[in-house]
Motif scaffolding. Structure first.
Motif, mmCIF file in Angstrom:
data_model
loop_
_atom_site.group_PDB
_atom_site.id
_atom_site.type_symbol
_atom_site.label_atom_id
_atom_site.label_comp_id
_atom_site.label_asym_id
_atom_site.label_seq_id
_atom_site.Cartn_x
_atom_site.Cartn_y
_atom_site.Cartn_z
ATOM 1 N N ASP A 251 0.828 -1.200 0.000
ATOM 2 C CA ASP A 251 0.000 0.000 0.000
ATOM 3 C C ASP A 251 0.865 1.254 0.000
ATOM 4 O OD1 ASP A 251 -2.286 -1.530 -0.010
ATOM 5 O OD2 ASP A 251 -2.661 -1.339 2.142
ATOM 6 N N ASP A 252 1.964 1.218 0.738
ATOM 7 C CA ASP A 252 2.861 2.379 0.771
ATOM 8 C C ASP A 252 3.514 2.609 -0.589
ATOM 9 O OD1 ASP A 252 2.312 2.953 3.393
ATOM 10 O OD2 ASP A 252 4.083 1.935 4.202
ATOM 11 N N GLN A 253 3.897 1.527 -1.264
ATOM 12 C CA GLN A 253 4.502 1.668 -2.590
ATOM 13 C C GLN A 253 3.502 2.214 -3.598
ATOM 14 O OE1 GLN A 253 5.892 -2.421 -2.800
ATOM 15 N NE2 GLN A 253 8.037 -1.755 -2.776
ATOM 16 N N LEU A 254 2.263 1.736 -3.530
ATOM 17 C CA LEU A 254 1.231 2.247 -4.434
ATOM 18 C C LEU A 254 0.972 3.725 -4.162
ATOM 19 C CD1 LEU A 254 -1.392 -0.655 -4.528
ATOM 20 C CD2 LEU A 254 0.174 0.024 -6.352
ATOM 21 N N LYS A 255 0.913 4.093 -2.900
ATOM 22 C CA LYS A 255 0.679 5.496 -2.571
ATOM 23 C C LYS A 255 1.836 6.364 -3.033
ATOM 24 C CE LYS A 255 -0.743 8.567 1.179
ATOM 25 N NZ LYS A 255 -1.092 8.663 2.616
ATOM 26 N N GLN A 256 3.048 5.839 -2.901
ATOM 27 C CA GLN A 256 4.225 6.576 -3.353
ATOM 28 C C GLN A 256 4.146 6.844 -4.847
ATOM 29 O OE1 GLN A 256 7.880 4.406 -2.746
ATOM 30 N NE2 GLN A 256 9.104 5.838 -3.953
ATOM 31 N N ARG A 257 3.642 5.884 -5.607
ATOM 32 C CA ARG A 257 3.596 6.006 -7.066
ATOM 33 C C ARG A 257 2.333 6.685 -7.575
ATOM 34 N NH1 ARG A 257 7.481 2.246 -10.281
ATOM 35 N NH2 ARG A 257 9.246 2.771 -8.957
ATOM 36 N N LEU A 258 1.238 6.585 -6.817
ATOM 37 C CA LEU A 258 -0.052 7.065 -7.311
ATOM 38 C C LEU A 258 -0.657 8.174 -6.467
ATOM 39 C CD1 LEU A 258 -1.704 3.572 -8.036
ATOM 40 C CD2 LEU A 258 -0.479 5.022 -9.667
ATOM 41 N N GLY A 259 -0.071 8.472 -5.320
ATOM 42 C CA GLY A 259 -0.697 9.388 -4.376
ATOM 43 C C GLY A 259 -0.980 10.770 -4.926
ATOM 44 N N HIS A 260 -0.133 11.248 -5.842
ATOM 45 C CA HIS A 260 -0.336 12.593 -6.397
ATOM 46 C C HIS A 260 -1.597 12.690 -7.241
ATOM 47 C CE1 HIS A 260 1.674 10.330 -9.576
ATOM 48 N NE2 HIS A 260 1.205 11.212 -10.441
ATOM 49 N N MET A 261 -2.158 11.541 -7.643
ATOM 50 C CA MET A 261 -3.396 11.569 -8.437
ATOM 51 C C MET A 261 -4.587 12.070 -7.627
ATOM 52 S SD MET A 261 -2.467 10.600 -11.453
ATOM 53 C CE MET A 261 -4.006 10.170 -12.289
ATOM 54 N N ALA A 262 -4.425 12.139 -6.307
ATOM 55 C CA ALA A 262 -5.491 12.669 -5.458
ATOM 56 C C ALA A 262 -5.782 14.132 -5.772
ATOM 57 C CB ALA A 262 -5.115 12.513 -3.983
ATOM 58 N N ASN A 263 -4.845 14.813 -6.434
ATOM 59 C CA ASN A 263 -5.029 16.225 -6.773
ATOM 60 C C ASN A 263 -5.876 16.424 -8.023
ATOM 61 O OD1 ASN A 263 -3.306 17.013 -4.634
ATOM 62 N ND2 ASN A 263 -1.508 16.625 -5.909
ATOM 63 N N THR A 264 -6.236 15.338 -8.696
ATOM 64 C CA THR A 264 -6.992 15.407 -9.946
ATOM 65 C C THR A 264 -8.186 14.462 -9.869
ATOM 66 O OG1 THR A 264 -4.924 15.796 -11.165
ATOM 67 C CG2 THR A 264 -6.852 15.133 -12.462
ATOM 68 N N PRO A 265 -9.402 14.916 -10.183
ATOM 69 C CA PRO A 265 -10.531 13.984 -10.231
ATOM 70 C C PRO A 265 -10.201 12.818 -11.150
ATOM 71 C CG PRO A 265 -11.303 16.239 -10.424
ATOM 72 C CD PRO A 265 -9.806 16.298 -10.502
ATOM 73 N N CYS A 266 -10.377 11.597 -10.674
ATOM 74 C CA CYS A 266 -9.897 10.432 -11.421
ATOM 75 C C CYS A 266 -10.905 9.295 -11.369
ATOM 76 C CB CYS A 266 -8.559 9.978 -10.845
ATOM 77 S SG CYS A 266 -7.731 8.701 -11.817
ATOM 78 N N GLN A 267 -11.070 8.639 -12.489
ATOM 79 C CA GLN A 267 -11.895 7.436 -12.595
ATOM 80 C C GLN A 267 -11.002 6.272 -13.002
ATOM 81 O OE1 GLN A 267 -14.424 6.464 -16.195
ATOM 82 N NE2 GLN A 267 -16.101 6.848 -14.756
#
Length: 337
Positions: A251-267
């Motif tokens: 989960d930490d690795q995924l957040k490290q790689r994908l966490g910045h997507m929280a700044n953009t509405p995403c589907q």
């Protein structure tokens, strides 16, 4: 990843458009012919696609390279940009034709484009190069087409492109209102099912260590296209640059790689019968973890859907349009403030 038919310098953005940009809150390739103008005869002149399945729109160059060509249906100031996966080019998925028609009704344009990694170019390109060329395309739409914002729609490895691009904080990335990731799958996990992969990863690692990362791998590494050691390692190695959606990442690795997507509405649109996801992967658990790592992205599970959703075209279009409409009518924040 898009092996269904097998698996940039950036233009500087001028300040003239900065105040006008807005952003939202919170499988088989077809044989469709493209036409820049309406055709006579059996065609239907209404809408972006006629009865002969011929696309009507604007073809243009968005950058200096010969490959940097784009095609836009609809003449609107809001655009959905389709970003294909490995081996993809124009008309890469079957849902693009009905999507162009549906977007027309909502007064959005669909933009398809070629970049250095299109078709067989993926093996000698990179996520970094793709991001530069995506930025060039958005810059063109802003400066030449008076774009008021774009939605990025990624298919397969096009999803990695979107994630990487939005991490770069390039000037034009601030014009991205929302992102849709269709079939965000792990190239590494798929290629791990192929017998030649372990030896090829070792070879790629050795070549990179010896300063030969831009040299080509043996043809056995990828029979579909020339492949540099660096690109092969990025796609196939654990925690390589392209390794964003693997089920064995923590989960930490995924957040490290994908966490910045929280700044953009995403589907996140996940095909529950995706042929490029190994059978041992719990797809429901994976898509839930991906959405969580992105800060709560909207989850769409397409039951029985294959990788390109050629067997679920209507569901694909409905999901995309629903998301675009949901984000569109809201008031927009000025990202330059």
């Amino acid at each position: 990843m898009n092996m269904s038919s097998s698996p940039s310098s950036s233009a500087s953005a001028s300040s003239s458009w900065l105040s006008g940009i807005v952003r939202g809150r919170s499988d088989k390739p077809g044989s469709i012919k493209m036409a820049a103008e309406s055709v006579s005869g059996g065609g239907d002149s209404v809408g972006p696609v006629n009865r002969n399945h011929q696309f009507k729109g604007l073809m243009f160059k968005y950058g200096p390279k010969p490959i940097q060509v784009a095609f836009k249906t609809g003449n609107y100031k809001q655009q959905v940009i389709f970003i294909g996966g490995l081996t993809d080019g124009f008309l890469a998925t079957e849902y693009l034709e009905p999507l162009a028609i549906a977007l027309e009704k909502e007064k959005w344009s669909l933009v398809q484009f070629l970049m250095s990694s299109s078709y067989t170019g993926y093996g000698t390109s990179s996520l970094q190069q793709d991001s530069l060329e995506i930025d060039q395309l958005i810059s063109y739409l802003i400066n030449k087409e008076e774009s008021e914002g774009v939605v990025l729609l990624g298919h397969s490895t096009g999803c990695q492109d979107i994630v990487h691009y939005l991490r770069t904080s390039a000037a034009c990335s601030r014009a991205v209102r929302a992102a849709i990731l269709q079939a965000p799958v792990s190239d590494r996990e798929y290629r791990a099912t192929l017998p030649e992969t372990p030896a090829m990863i070792d070879l790629a690692s050795e070549m990179i260590s010896n300063g030969r990362g831009l040299e080509l791998m043996p043809k056995d590494a990828d029979p579909c296209a020339p492949m540099t050691a660096s690109r092969y390692y990025s796609l196939c190695a654990y925690m390589g640059d392209d390794d964003m959606f693997s089920s064995d990442l923590s989960d930490d690795q995924l957040k490290q790689r994908l966490g910045h997507m929280a700044n953009t509405p995403c589907q996140v649109m996940f095909s529950m019968a995706d042929e490029y996801v190994p059978e041992y992967v719990d797809k429901k658990a994976l898509v839930k973890r991906l959405c969580k790592a992105m800060g709560g992205a909207e989850k769409v599970e397409i039951e029985w859907g294959n990788h390109s959703l050629s067997n679920r075209v209507e569901e694909a279009v409905q999901s995309i349009i629903s998301f675009v409409k949901f984000e569109g009518p809201k008031g927009w924040d000025d990202p330059w403030s």
